[in-house]
Each structure stands twice: as C-alpha cells, then as structure tokens.
Design an enzyme around this catalytic site. Structure first.
Site, mmCIF file in Angstrom:
data_model
loop_
_atom_site.group_PDB
_atom_site.id
_atom_site.type_symbol
_atom_site.label_atom_id
_atom_site.label_comp_id
_atom_site.label_asym_id
_atom_site.label_seq_id
_atom_site.Cartn_x
_atom_site.Cartn_y
_atom_site.Cartn_z
ATOM 1 N N TRP A 13 41.597 1.310 -28.542
ATOM 2 C CA TRP A 13 42.999 1.053 -28.216
ATOM 3 C C TRP A 13 43.870 2.258 -28.562
ATOM 4 O O TRP A 13 44.744 2.665 -27.788
ATOM 5 C CB TRP A 13 43.463 -0.211 -28.918
ATOM 6 C CG TRP A 13 44.834 -0.716 -28.621
ATOM 7 C CD1 TRP A 13 45.669 -1.316 -29.503
ATOM 8 C CD2 TRP A 13 45.543 -0.725 -27.366
ATOM 9 N NE1 TRP A 13 46.854 -1.681 -28.892
ATOM 10 C CE2 TRP A 13 46.798 -1.329 -27.576
ATOM 11 C CE3 TRP A 13 45.235 -0.263 -26.092
ATOM 12 C CZ2 TRP A 13 47.748 -1.484 -26.568
ATOM 13 C CZ3 TRP A 13 46.189 -0.420 -25.079
ATOM 14 C CH2 TRP A 13 47.414 -1.024 -25.323
ATOM 15 N N LYS A 103 46.832 -6.211 -34.149
ATOM 16 C CA LYS A 103 47.161 -7.634 -34.174
ATOM 17 C C LYS A 103 46.361 -8.324 -35.270
ATOM 18 O O LYS A 103 45.135 -8.319 -35.242
ATOM 19 C CB LYS A 103 46.841 -8.269 -32.815
ATOM 20 C CG LYS A 103 47.582 -7.624 -31.650
ATOM 21 C CD LYS A 103 47.019 -8.054 -30.311
ATOM 22 C CE LYS A 103 47.702 -7.325 -29.161
ATOM 23 N NZ LYS A 103 47.100 -7.642 -27.848
ATOM 24 N N THR A 133 46.532 -6.461 -22.841
ATOM 25 C CA THR A 133 46.086 -5.082 -22.632
ATOM 26 C C THR A 133 44.611 -4.938 -22.951
ATOM 27 O O THR A 133 44.186 -5.253 -24.064
ATOM 28 C CB THR A 133 46.869 -4.115 -23.543
ATOM 29 O OG1 THR A 133 46.800 -4.589 -24.900
ATOM 30 C CG2 THR A 133 48.332 -4.029 -23.130
ATOM 31 N N LYS A 186 46.577 -15.454 -30.950
ATOM 32 C CA LYS A 186 45.780 -15.289 -29.733
ATOM 33 C C LYS A 186 44.364 -14.844 -30.030
ATOM 34 O O LYS A 186 43.403 -15.305 -29.406
ATOM 35 C CB LYS A 186 46.489 -14.299 -28.821
ATOM 36 C CG LYS A 186 45.747 -13.902 -27.558
ATOM 37 C CD LYS A 186 44.762 -12.759 -27.704
ATOM 38 C CE LYS A 186 45.343 -11.536 -28.355
ATOM 39 N NZ LYS A 186 44.346 -10.418 -28.426
ATOM 40 N N ASP A 239 49.110 -12.556 -23.224
ATOM 41 C CA ASP A 239 47.946 -12.040 -23.941
ATOM 42 C C ASP A 239 46.866 -13.109 -24.066
ATOM 43 O O ASP A 239 45.667 -12.831 -23.961
ATOM 44 C CB ASP A 239 48.396 -11.568 -25.326
ATOM 45 C CG ASP A 239 47.473 -10.524 -25.926
ATOM 46 O OD1 ASP A 239 46.462 -10.182 -25.290
ATOM 47 O OD2 ASP A 239 47.766 -10.051 -27.038
ATOM 48 N N SER A 249 37.199 -8.837 -23.794
ATOM 49 C CA SER A 249 37.849 -9.114 -25.072
ATOM 50 C C SER A 249 36.802 -9.168 -26.179
ATOM 51 O O SER A 249 35.823 -9.908 -26.096
ATOM 52 C CB SER A 249 38.597 -10.453 -25.012
ATOM 53 O OG SER A 249 38.871 -10.939 -26.313
ATOM 54 N N GLU A 276 39.396 -8.676 -34.557
ATOM 55 C CA GLU A 276 40.368 -9.027 -35.593
ATOM 56 C C GLU A 276 40.448 -10.533 -35.843
ATOM 57 O O GLU A 276 40.756 -10.970 -36.947
ATOM 58 C CB GLU A 276 41.756 -8.495 -35.219
ATOM 59 C CG GLU A 276 41.891 -6.980 -35.242
ATOM 60 C CD GLU A 276 42.029 -6.402 -36.640
ATOM 61 O OE1 GLU A 276 41.868 -7.151 -37.626
ATOM 62 O OE2 GLU A 276 42.284 -5.191 -36.735
#
Length: 330
Positions: A13, A103, A133, A186, A239, A249, A276
């Site tokens: 990222w 996040k 994203t 999320k 998201d 993901s 995460e």
C-alpha cells in the site's frame, strides 16, 4: 531530491501510494524498513517483495533513514497499525501534516490510530485517508476514490492538491474518528466474509453478512461518536463492499483459509503481508463488550481467530434468536 511529501512504509500500500503521488512528476520519498526494498526501488524501480509487477516511477527515491524525513512537511503513514506509534516516535521532528493510511486499533491500548499518532507527534495535524483501495489497482493508475478526513478545512486545502490525481479522487470529511472506525471494523468483517466463502456457504450468506456487518459497524461507530453518513461513504460501506468480495483482500483471504480449516496461528506465521483484521478482532470485540455494543459477527471472528471451529461458530450465529432488522422496529 527535495520532496514536499513522503510515504512512511514500503509495503504494497505504501509503495502504491508513492507511485500514485509520483504520477504527476513530483518527487516522492519512500521510507522502508527493509534494506532490500530500498535497494531495489532505487536501483531497479521495483518492489518485487510487496508489489510485484509494478514498474515504479523514477522520481520515487527510497530510504531506510528516518533522518531523511526531516523538514518534509507532509507524511503519509502506511506502517502496520500495531507498529505505528513506535515508528512515529523515531521521527526527527513532527511534520506539519500526518496522513494516516493504515487501518486498525492498537491492541495493547484499544486506541484508534489518530490517538496513537497524536501522542507520538503532538505538534502534527492529523488526517485519515481511507476507502475502497487495492494497492495493485492504485499503482496501475486505475480510478479510485477515497475519504480524506481532515482535522480542519485549512488542512484539506493544503492536502488536496498534494494528493488528488485524475485517477485518485479524495472526498473531504471532518469526521476523523468515523473514517478510522470504518476501515478498522471493515477488516474484521472481511475475515468473516472469507470464512463464509471458505465454508462454501454461498453468495446469499455473504450478502447477508455484509448487510448485518454494516449494521454492527454503525452501532460501534455511534458508540464512539462517529457520524452515520461517514460510515455510509467510501471509508465505511464502500470499503466493506470491496474487501468482502475479493481474494485480493488480505483479510478476506485469511478468512477463506480459516473457513477451509487452517488455523490463524499457522496462517499468520506464513504471511509476508499483514492482515490487520486478525490483530483488530480481539481488541474490537473487547471494546464492543465494554461499551455494550452488540457485534455478534465480530465476536464470532474473534473466536475463530482464537482457535474455535469455524463451522461450529457459524452454526451458533445461525441459531441466534430472530429479531427486528432495525432496532427502531423492535
């Protein structure tokens, strides 16, 4: 190189954000912990460890020295959430603007990232960049929209020309905590959707889980003072829809493997990149319980990560008493 903006974190990222920022020709400094990443970015304009296949702009320079970040006014922070505070405390000075792009919720303290950053860099003004994203799409220049939650309108006016690009559109919000909550919750819900996929429970179940998970996000956000309209936007619902529907993901992929019978301990040991949600789930479940927020899906994910059988946990969810869909209808 005289850069006006730098990216702290050389993972997928962080590298993608550096590539996006460099697309208009401005110099971008990318700090990475791994010496091999720094060397490859500078010599070959590649990051084959974290973002394979992406040819990086020549106006991206990598460094492993935090001292090189001195005097750069704007810093995008893309380190793993659980290490953000420690990394920020090594900065030689507080930058004017810290834009947090990771996040999560700090495990040891239950703090959101903006609170962690405020303690580490008390003289910096903090913003949150969050939304639907995938790193490889941003690096490829595909159209992307995000929430950029700022501490003030003045900060928004400073940041938007630095960050906005034709294919990367930030939308202003003044709800910094809400933007963070959407991304953190999320991640855990994406694991749940992956579990459903791994168990072969079908598309109906996934859609139901996304909708009921979003209700949990709203309840938790309300308890922490977030605005519902923030969570209905890019950093919340947007998201959620993206990461609950794709093996791109990391959190969804982790959940899928859990649903297929692997253990969280084995999966986390094998991963190069960070999911995460696995770190957020325990502290989110604890916070929800402490605040009296009903979050059965989050609690279920926490039990599965702790080692409970995924099939049995899902069966318990399905056995919950029937209720009104909206609390106002109860």
């Amino acid at each position: 190189m005289t850069a006006e903006i730098a990216v702290l974190g050389g993972g997928a990222w962080g590298t993608a954000l550096a590539q996006m920022l460099a697309s208009d020709g401005q110099d971008v400094l990318l700090w990475a912990r791994e010496s091999e990443v720094v060397a490859e970015v500078n010599a070959d304009h590649l990051n084959s460890i974290y973002l394979p296949g992406a040819r990086l702009a020549e106006n991206i320079k990598a460094t492993g020295e935090v001292s090189d970040l001195s005097a750069i006014p704007t810093l995008l922070v893309v380190t793993p959430a659980q290490h953000m505070g420690a990394v920020l405390k090594t900065l030689p000075e507080n930058p004017r603007d810290l834009v947090l792009c990771s996040k999560g919720i700090e495990q040891d303290t239950g703090r959101l990232m903006n609170d962690v950053a405020a303690e580490a860099c008390p003289d910096s003004e903090i913003a949150i960049l969050s939304g639907p994203t995938f790193a490889h799409e941003v690096a490829a220049g595909l159209p992307t929209a995000v929430t950029l939650a700022c501490s003030s309108r003045e900060q928004w006016e400073r940041l938007k020309p630095l960050i906005a690009r034709p294919a990367f559109r930030p939308y202003y919000s003044d709800d910094v905590s809400g933007a963070e909550i959407g991304g953190a919750v999320k991640n855990v819900l994406a694991i749940a959707c992956g579990v459903v996929d791994g168990l072969g429970l079908g598309q109906n179940a996934r859609a139901a889980l996304i909708a009921r998970g979003y209700a949990e996000m709203l309840r938790f956000g309300e308890a922490l003072g977030a605005q519902a309209e923030t969570l209905a936007g890019l950093c919340g619902l947007g998201d959620l829809v993206l990461t609950c529907s794709s093996t791109s993901s990391r959190n969804f992929s982790l959940g899928k493997a859990l649903g297929e019978g692997r253990t969280a301990a084995d999966l986390m040991a094998d991963r190069t990149t960070v999911a995460e949600g696995a770190y957020t789930a325990p502290v989110l479940a604890e916070l929800a319980e402490a605040k009296g927020v009903d979050m059965p899906i989050v609690q279920a994910v926490n039990r599965i990560i702790a080692g409970a059988d995924a099939q049995a946990v899902v069966a318990q969810l399905l056995a919950r008493p029937l209720r009104a869909e909206h609390e106002s209808d109860a």
